[in-house]
Write a protein that holds these residues in place. Structure first.
Motif, short mmCIF file in Angstrom:
data_model
loop_
_atom_site.label_atom_id
_atom_site.label_comp_id
_atom_site.label_asym_id
_atom_site.label_seq_id
_atom_site.Cartn_x
_atom_site.Cartn_y
_atom_site.Cartn_z
N UNK A 98 0.82 -1.29 0.03
CA UNK A 98 0.15 0.08 0.03
C UNK A 98 0.72 1.14 -0.11
N UNK A 99 0.49 2.17 -0.94
CA UNK A 99 1.42 3.36 -1.15
C UNK A 99 0.29 4.48 -1.27
N UNK A 100 0.71 5.72 -0.54
CA UNK A 100 1.44 5.91 0.66
C UNK A 100 0.87 4.97 1.90
N UNK A 101 1.58 4.54 2.78
CA UNK A 101 1.24 3.29 3.58
C UNK A 101 0.11 4.01 4.68
N UNK A 102 -0.37 2.93 5.06
CA UNK A 102 -1.49 3.21 6.35
C UNK A 102 -2.40 4.31 6.18
N UNK A 103 -2.68 5.14 7.12
CA UNK A 103 -3.51 6.12 7.10
C UNK A 103 -3.29 7.23 6.20
N UNK A 104 -1.92 7.19 5.46
CA UNK A 104 -1.80 8.30 4.39
C UNK A 104 -2.31 8.03 3.07
N UNK A 105 -3.25 7.13 2.94
CA UNK A 105 -3.69 7.03 1.61
C UNK A 105 -4.38 8.05 0.93
N UNK A 106 -4.20 8.12 -0.08
CA UNK A 106 -4.78 9.28 -0.81
C UNK A 106 -6.09 9.35 -0.85
N UNK A 107 -6.90 10.40 -0.89
CA UNK A 107 -8.30 10.95 -0.80
C UNK A 107 -8.75 10.13 -2.04
N UNK A 108 -10.09 9.55 -2.24
CA UNK A 108 -10.52 8.89 -3.27
C UNK A 108 -10.38 10.02 -4.64
#
Length: 926
Positions: A98-108
Motif C-alpha cells: 500500500x502506497x502511501x502506507x497506512x492512514x496516509x492513503x490518498x483521498x478518493x
C-alpha cells in the motif's frame, strides 16, 4: 457544478414512452501539471524521485513509470489503468504494497484524478517523446569481438596465442614465467587434470625415456593419449555434474531415490569422450527428446525438488511447489550455460544485472512442458540399450503369440498390470471390481494397433462414470482414472461390504478395437524411486470386463479369474510360458530402455509474471523468450508446443555470436586447468561477480572456441580448447614460489607460475584404488551402492563405503543429497544441494584422520603393501621403493627410504603406505 469539474454540462431529460434517457456530464481532460503533479510531489517523489528510488521505482519521469520498478510491473500503462501497478498500490489492494502506507492513503478524488489521467493517455508535457534507454554496459552482455594477439614481448619462444596474452600482462607488472616443471611433475599434473588419475609407474617410466630424447614430442603425445582416454569423459563429466547439482535423490524431507537417473550421468560421460560439439551438447540437454537423445534432458531436472506426496493436495501448495521446480530449472540453465544468476529475478527485477522479472518468467515459459519425473527416454537407433531392448521385445512378442493360442493372460510390469484378451470392437466397456476397496491412478484401455495408445483418455473424448457416486467430486474423483496423470492423484473407491462392488464405465466417441487393459495405483512412485524397505506395490485387483454390443446390451467378455485360474487349469503348460515372459519382462526393465528420471513431458500452460514470486498473484501473460537485453525474442507464443519452445531456445543460446555461452564454457575449462577462472566467479558473469583478470584473452578464447583459426580445429570442440591450453608454456611452468613474484601477485592470478592446488576427493580415492591394483575401470552403468534401504521418511545411512563392490571410480558412487559418505565429504565433496561451479577447499584435522584411520585407507594400504612386496620379490628396500612409485610416481630419497624402513620394521609396510597417502605430495597437484 464548478468549471473545474464540468465543461458545458447539460442535463437533458427526454421522455419517450416509458423510457427516460440521461446524458451524463462531460468531464474536462485532466491537466497533468495542475491536477496530477502536485499529488505526486506531495506524496510520492520524496521516496521515488530523482535523489532516491525506493524499490527501484522513479515517479518523476514518465518513461521511468512506464518501465516500472523492481517489481517488474509497469507503474504506468497509458490508456490502461487496470494494467497500471500505480493504481493498484494507491488503492491499497495489497496491504503489504500500500502506497502511501497506512492512514496516509490518498483521498478518493485524487485516486480518481490519477486514474482518469492514465485512462486519457497519461499526457505529460515535455516528456511525451522521451524513450526508455535499453543500452547495457555490462561487459559480459556485449558481443564477443576477437582481439588481436599481442606482439612478442622480450622472449624469443612466444609462439602461442595463450602465452602471448599472459606474458603481455606479466610484462605490465614486471613479472615473467617460472622455469618449466620437471617432466615427472608435468606428467602427473596433466594426467590428473585431464583424467582424474595419476600416471602409473610404467607410464611415468615410458614418458621420462621419451622426454629425454624429444621433450615436445613426448609431452604432445602424452596429452593426446590422455585426451583419447575413456577416463577423460569421467573426469570432465564430474565438473559438469557439480555445476548442475546432479544427484540420485530429490533432496526433500523424504530424500527419495531417483530411479535410473544415472542414465543421464552416462550420457554426459559419453559426450565428453566423443568430444561432442559443445553447442550440440547443450541443444541435446535442452531438447534431446526431439533429437533422439532423450536421456540428455536429465539436465533440466538435475536439481532438487519436493515430490507430490510430500507437497500434499492443497491447491496453493501444489502451485507453489510447481513454481519452485521451475526455479530449479532456471538455476540450472542460468548457472551452467549462461553464467547468470537469473533466479534473483524471480520476485523482482534483478538488483545488479539487466534481467527483469518478465525475463525470468519468459524463460520459465520455455520449459513449461518439463516436469520433474520419469519417462522412457527417446534413444537414438544405435544406442546400446535400445538394441538390447529390441531383442527382448522380440522375445516377448514371440511368447505372447504362443499365449494367444490359449486365450488371455496377465503380465506384471511392476508399475502396472496388463490384462491381455481376445480383441473386440465396442463403443463402451465396463470393469466390475470384486473387492470393496480400489485405489487406481489410471485405468488404460489399449488396442492392437498401437503399443501405448490409451483409448480411454478423457482428452480423446472418452467419458467415464462409475460407482460409488459418493466422493466423485472430492479429492479422489473418478475422473482421475483417465486423466493421463500417473501418481498420487487417484480414484479412491471404498464401499461397505454389503454394497455393490465398485465399477467403471468408459464410453468412447466411436467404436474402438481393444485387446488389453492396464491398471496402476501409483505408477510414478514405482518408476521414480527405489531402495525402500516398503517397496512400491500394486495389489492384484480382481475384476470382470463387459463390452457393449451393437444393441446396447452388456456382454461379459473377460475376467482376471478366467485368465489366471481357469485357463491355467485348462492349459497346464501355460505356467512355463508365463514364467518365461515374466523373466523377459524383468530383463527388459534392467537391460533395455527403461523409465528413467530424466524429466516427464506435460502440456505447457500459459505463463504469467508472478508478483513477488507468488503463484497466488499471477499478472501479465508472457511468451517464451530469453532475456531481452541479450536479444532473447524467440518469436514464440503461448500456443507454441513445448518441444518447439525448447528447440528454439536451444538454437538461440548456442548461436556463435551469443555473448555468454562460449565465454562461460571456456572460462570454466580454464578454471579446471589452472585452478581459477579468468572470471573467478565461474557461474556469475554479472555485476556482482568478479571482472575478468584477462578480458582480451577470454574473448580470444571464446571466439576461437566457436570459430577456430588455430590448427584447423573443429568448432565448439572442448578437447581442442583443452589441448590448446595444456600445450601452452603457462600450463607447463613449475609451481614453485618466487618471493619477488609473491609480493606482486600472491594468488598467482597473473600466471607467473602454475598455481598449486589440492586435488579433489575423487582423485584421492581413485588414485588409492589404482595404486592397490583393484580399481575397476569399467565405464558407465548403474551406480555402486554404499547406502542402506530405508523407510520413506527415514534418512540414508552409509553401510559400506569401502568393500570390493565399491572399487569403481567415485563418479559411479551413489549420489544422495544431504548425506555424509563418512569419508570423502571431509574433502569438500559436494552434497549436490547447491551449484558447485567452484568447489571450496578446506583443511581440517578430519581429513588427516580419514586418510590415516578410515576402513577404506586401512584396507587399501594393506593391499598396496601386498602388491609392493610381491612385485619387489619380498625385498624390504625394494618394497618401500615400490610403495613410493605406486603412490607418488617416484622413488624415495635417502632420508625417506631410511625413515620408512624403520617404520616398516616397527609397524609394518601398510603404515608406510598410510603415511604416504597423508602427504601433501599425494594430495596436491605438483
Amino acid at each position: 457544478m464548478g468549471g473545474s469539474e464540468m465543461s458545458r454540462s447539460v442535463l437533458f431529460l427526454i421522455t419517450v414512452g416509458t423510457f427516460q434517457c440521461f446524458l451524463a456530464p462531460t468531464l474536462s481532460a485532466v491537466d497533468f501539471e495542475q491536477d496530477v503533479l502536485p499529488i505526486l510531489e506531495d506524496n510520492c517523489l520524496f521516496c521515488h524521485g530523482e535523489d532516491e528510488q525506493e524499490s527501484g521505482l522513479r515517479l518523476d519521469r514518465r518513461v521511468s513509470m512506464i518501465r516500472g520498478g523492481d517489481s517488474g510491473l509497469a507503474a504506468l500503462v497509458p490508456g490502461k489503468p487496470d494494467k497500471s501497478y500505480l493504481i493498484e498500490v494507491i488503492n491499497h489492494v495489497d496491504p503489504d504494497m500500500a502506497m502511501p502506507p497506512d492512514e496516509d492513503k490518498l483521498p478518493q478524488e485524487q485516486i480518481d484524478l490519477i486514474t482518469r489521467w492514465i485512462q486519457e493517455g497519461a499526457r505529460w508535457p515535455g516528456q511525451m517523446e522521451e524513450a526508455a534507454e535499453d543500452e547495457v554496459d555490462l561487459w559480459s552482455f556485449q558481443q564477443v569481438v576477437r582481439p588481436e594477439v599481442p606482439q612478442q614481448v622480450e622472449r624469443d619462444d612466444v609462439g602461442k596465442p595463450i602465452d602471448a596474452f599472459l606474458l603481455n600482462k606479466l610484462e605490465e607488472h614486471d613479472l615473467s614465467y617460472s622455469q618449466p616443471a620437471d617432466p615427472r611433475s608435468l606428467l602427473r599434473r596433466v594426467s590428473i587434470v585431464l583424467t582424474g588419475l595419476p600416471p602409473t609407474p610404467e607410464q611415468t617410466k615410458e614418458f621420462l625415456a621419451a622426454f629425454a630424447s624429444d621433450p615436445e614430442k613426448a609431452y604432445t603425445e602424452a596429452v593426446d593419449r590422455l585426451l583419447d582416454s575413456p577416463h577423460f569423459g569421467e573426469r570432465w563429466a564430474q565438473h559438469w555434474l557439480d555445476v548442475i547439482r546432479w544427484a540420485e535423490t530429490n533432496g526433500s524431507e523424504a530424500n527419495l531415490y531417483r530411479k535410473n537417473a544415472w542414465i543421464y550421468r552416462d550420457y554426459v560421460i559419453r559426450s565428453f569422450n566423443e568430444d561432442k560439439p559443445y553447442d550440440q551438447f547443450l541443444r541435446e540437454q535442452i531438447a534431446g527428446d526431439t533429437m533422439g537423445v532423450g536421456e540428455a534432458t536429465g539436465f533440466l531436472v538435475a536439481g532438487p525438488h519436493v515430490p507430490a506426496a510430500t507437497v500434499g493436495r492443497e491447491p496453493a501448495a501444489i502451485r507453489q511447489a510447481r513454481a519452485d521446480r521451475m526455479d530449479e530449472i532456471m538455476q540450472t540453465v542460468g548457472a551452467s550455460v549462461m553464467g547468470v544468476t537469473i533466479g534473483c529475478a524471480r520476485c523482482h527485477n534483478h538488483k545488479f544485472d539487466p534481467i527483469s522479472i518478465r525475463d525470468y518468467y519468459a524463460m520459465t515459459a520455455v520449459f513449461q512442458d518439463i516436469e520433474f519425473g520419469s519417462r522412457h527416454p527417446e534413444y537414438s537407433p544405435d544406442h546400446p540399450l535400445r538394441e538390447r531392448g529390441a531383442e527382448l521385445w522380440r522375445q516377448i512378442a514371440e511368447q505372447r503369440q504362443q499365449l494367444k493360442q490359449m486365450g488371455g493372460w496377465e503380465e506384471d510390469w511392476g508399475a502396472y498390470r496388463e490384462l491381455h484378451f481376445k480383441p473386440v470392437s465396442t463403443k463402451a466397456i465396463r470393469i466390475r471390481f470384486k473387492m470393496a476397496n480400489v485405489f487406481v491412478d489410471e485405468l488404460e484401455v489399449l488396442g492392437p494397433d498401437a503399443q501405448n495408445l490409451n483409448l480411454a483418455l478423457a482428452s480423446r473424448g472418452t467419458r467415464v462414470s462409475g460407482h460409488p457416486e459418493k466422493g466423485f467430486e472430492t479429492r479422489n474423483p473418478i475422473q482421475r482414472i483417465n486423466d493421463g496423470d500417473y501418481g498420487t492423484m487417484i480414484w479412491r473407491a471404498q464401499v461397505e461390504k454389503d454394497e455393490d462392488r465398485p465399477w467403471v464405465r468408459f464410453e468412447f466417441e466411436k467404436a474402438e478395437t481393444i485387446n488389453r487393459l492396464r491398471v496402476s495405483n501409483n505408477r510414478e512412485y514405482f518408476y521414480e524411486t527405489d531402495y525402500l524397505t516398503k517397496k512400491p506395490n500394486l495389489p492384484r485387483y480382481e475384476f470382470d470386463v463387459d463390452v457393449m454390443t451393437d444393441t446396447g446390451e452388456w456382454q461379459p467378455w473377460v475376467g482376471t479369474w478366467s485368465v489366471n485360474k481357469k485357463l491355467n487349469q485348462e492349459h497346464p503348460e501355460r505356467k512355463k510360458l508365463l514364467d518365461k515372459i515374466q523373466r523377459s519382462i524383468a530383463c527388459l526393465s534392467e537391460e533395455g530402455p527403461r523409465p528413467s528420471f530424466v524429466g516427464r513431458l506435460i502440456e505447457p500452460e500459459i505463463t504469467r509474471v508472478l508478483l513477488r514470486g507468488s503463484p497466488e498473484s499471477p499478472r501479465d501473460e508472457v511468451f517464451p523468450a530469453g532475456p531481452k537485453m541479450l536479444g532473447g525474442d524467440l518469436d514464440l507464443t503461448s500456443e507454441t508446443s513445448g518441444p518447439r519452445r525448447r528447440r528454439t531456445f536451444a538454437a538461440w543460446i548456442t548461436k556463435s555470436d551469443h555473448p555468454l555461452t562460449a565465454r562461460v564454457m571456456v572460462n570454466r575449462i580454464w578454471h579446471h586447468l589452472f585452478g581459477n577462472g579468468l572470471v573467478p566467479t565461474t557461474s556469475d558473469f554479472g555485476n556482482a561477480g568478479a571482472p575478468p583478470t584477462h578480458p582480451e584473452l577470454l574473448d580470444w578464447l571464446s571466439a576461437e572456441f566457436t570459430e577456430p583459426t588455430v590448427s584447423q580445429r573443429p568448432a565448439w570442440s572442448v578437447k581442442s580448447i583443452i589441448r590448446l591450453l595444456v600445450l601452452s608454456d603457462a600450463f607447463r611452468q613449475s609451481s614453485h614460489p618466487r618471493d619477488s613474484a609473491l609480493k606482486v601477485d600472491a594468488g598467482s592470478q597473473l600466471l607467473w607460475r602454475y598455481p598449486p592446488k589440492r586435488v579433489e576427493a575423487e582423485v584421492i580415492r581413485d588414485a588409492v584404488l589404482q595404486a592397490s591394483g583393484v580399481l575397476d575401470t569399467t565405464i558407465g552403468g548403474k551406480s555402486y551402492r554404499i547406502h542402506n534401504e530405508k523407510d520413506t521418511y527415514a534418512q540414508w545411512q552409509v553401510t559400506d563405503n569401502h568393500g570390493s563392490d565399491t572399487w569403481r571410480r567415485m563418479i559411479y558412487q551413489e549420489r544422495m543429497r544431504r548425506v555424509d559418505d563418512q569419508l570423502f565429504t571431509a574433502f569438500d565433496f559436494p552434497d549436490c544441494g547447491q551449484v558447485r561451479a567452484k568447489r571450496p577447499v578446506s583443511t581440517t584435522p578430519l581429513q588427516a584422520l580419514n586418510l590415516m584411520n578410515s576402513d577404506f585407507v586401512v584396507e587399501q594400504s594393506e593391499l598396496i603393501a601386498e602388491r609392493a612386496e610381491k612385485e619387489a620379490g619380498g625385498d624390504e628396500v625394494k618394497s618401500v621403493d615400490r610403495c613410493f612409485e605406486l603412490l607418488l610416481g617416484r622413488a624415495p630419497d635417502a632420508d625417506e627410504r631410511r625413515d620408512c624402513l624403520e617404520l616398516a620394521s616397527a609397524s609394518g609396510l601398510p603404515l608406510v603406505c598410510r603415511a604416504i597417502i597423508n602427504s601433501n605430495e599425494f594430495a596436491f597437484l605438483p
